[in-house]
Design an enzyme around this catalytic site. Structure first.
Site, PDB file in Angstrom:
ATOM      1  N   LYS A 175       0.830  -1.205   0.000  1.00  0.00           N
ATOM      2  CA  LYS A 175       0.000   0.000   0.000  1.00  0.00           C
ATOM      3  C   LYS A 175       0.862   1.252   0.000  1.00  0.00           C
ATOM      4  O   LYS A 175       0.501   2.269  -0.603  1.00  0.00           O
ATOM      5  CB  LYS A 175      -0.937   0.002   1.206  1.00  0.00           C
ATOM      6  CG  LYS A 175      -1.890   1.206   1.258  1.00  0.00           C
ATOM      7  CD  LYS A 175      -2.810   1.291   0.030  1.00  0.00           C
ATOM      8  CE  LYS A 175      -3.668   2.560   0.043  1.00  0.00           C
ATOM      9  NZ  LYS A 175      -4.730   2.543   1.055  1.00  0.00           N
ATOM     10  N   LYS A 243      -1.421  11.116   6.530  1.00  0.00           N
ATOM     11  CA  LYS A 243      -1.021  10.019   7.412  1.00  0.00           C
ATOM     12  C   LYS A 243      -0.272   8.941   6.642  1.00  0.00           C
ATOM     13  O   LYS A 243       0.781   8.468   7.062  1.00  0.00           O
ATOM     14  CB  LYS A 243      -2.272   9.439   8.084  1.00  0.00           C
ATOM     15  CG  LYS A 243      -2.031   8.178   8.918  1.00  0.00           C
ATOM     16  CD  LYS A 243      -2.400   6.908   8.186  1.00  0.00           C
ATOM     17  CE  LYS A 243      -3.865   6.817   7.830  1.00  0.00           C
ATOM     18  NZ  LYS A 243      -4.208   5.523   7.184  1.00  0.00           N
TER      19      LYS A 243
END
Length: 291
Positions: A175, A243
């Protein structure tokens, strides 16, 4: 188990999680849900899901527990808190964290689950709100391959491109690769649309020409139309993208890898957050570039 199917627990019913849980429910599974804001689960309860008041309640009643929350701290809380998953899950249960989080945290969950006789997968996704709604997410999975195969029928209700990447943490590392590619691409898409407008072209016609050529990308096809319409509602929040970029930058630094494009993208999104746009969709970068 009920009627030969595992009972699914789902924790985190935000922009993406709600649609993902809904697709599982439509697939014929019994579903138990929890979210910090209870009202976000009302539509699922109306469709037949059962509500529980904390992660522990979900853990005690589910065979497979899926989490899709905002930040690594949220993951820590729902897994390791007093009313968390690990302390309350049944032996031989499976936990699947689909939050984009730290690879090190995925490994911690795996190890702690193993001590309890429980199995763990990290399975972050890509595809935004559209992919979640349509059940066509890309799902990147880390953990034991045999457990991946057991959960695959459930994954197939949420996604189309589902790939086992390797041991615990491999899904999260994959990811990060995804987010690094998006970070650079989003700058290019926003600059493209700003250039088209300022040069006097019709941005929609420009998009028609370039999205199927070498410039084509998911962001160009799905987010550029939103930019053109002035739609900056979140399919994926700016604050969550920041984030993710922070995690990727930290992991890259640990590997002595320089990522200048990622650093630049992060600085632009930091500016958006300073402007109070953290809850906008990532396509709001267009407004910063277009001026």
């Amino acid at each position: 188990m009920k009627d030969g199917k595992p009972i699914i627990g789902f924790i985190g019913l935000g922009v993406m999680g709600n649609s993902m849980a809904s697709n599982i429910l439509k697939g014929g599974y019994d579903l138990v849900v929890y979210n910090r804001t209870k009202s976000k689960g009302d539509n699922l309860v109306a469709q037949g899901a059962e509500w529980r008041d904390d992660p522990a309640g979900v853990a005690r009643e589910s065979d497979i527990i899926i989490s899709m929350v905002g930040y690594p701290d949220d993951v820590e809380e729902i897994y390791f808190g007093e009313n968390g998953i690990i302390k309350n899950i049944k032996r031989d249960g499976i936990v699947v964290d689909m939050t984009t989080s730290r690879p090190s945290l995925a490994k911690k969950i795996y190890e702690e689950a193993k001590k309890k006789g429980v199995y763990s997968l990290d399975a972050p996704v890509s595809g935004g709100d559209i992919g979640a709604r349509n059940g066509v997410l890309s799902i990147m999975v880390g953990g034991d391959e045999k457990i991946f195969k057991r959960v695959l029928p459930v994954f197939r209700l949420m996604g189309k491109n589902i790939v086992w990447q390797g041991a615990a943490g491999a899904g999260q590392h994959t990811k990060m690769c995804n987010q690094i590619a998006i970070a650079g691409n989003m700058m290019g898409v926003c600059e493209t649309m700003a250039y088209a407008r300022k040069s006097g072209l019709d941005p929609e016609r420009v998009l028609e020409s370039i999205e199927t050529g070498a410039a084509g990308s998911w962001s160009l096809s799905n987010l550029a139309p939103r930019m053109i319409k002035g739609d900056f509602e979140p399919g994926f929040y700016v604050k969550h993208f920041i984030k993710d970029m922070n995690i990727a930058l930290s992991e890259a630094e640990n590997m002595n890898l320089d990522t200048p494009a990622l650093k630049l993208a992060k600085s632009l999104y930091d500016e958006l957050e300073k402007q109070g746009k953290g809850s906008c969709g990532t396509q709001v970068l267009y407004k910063l570039i277009d001026g």
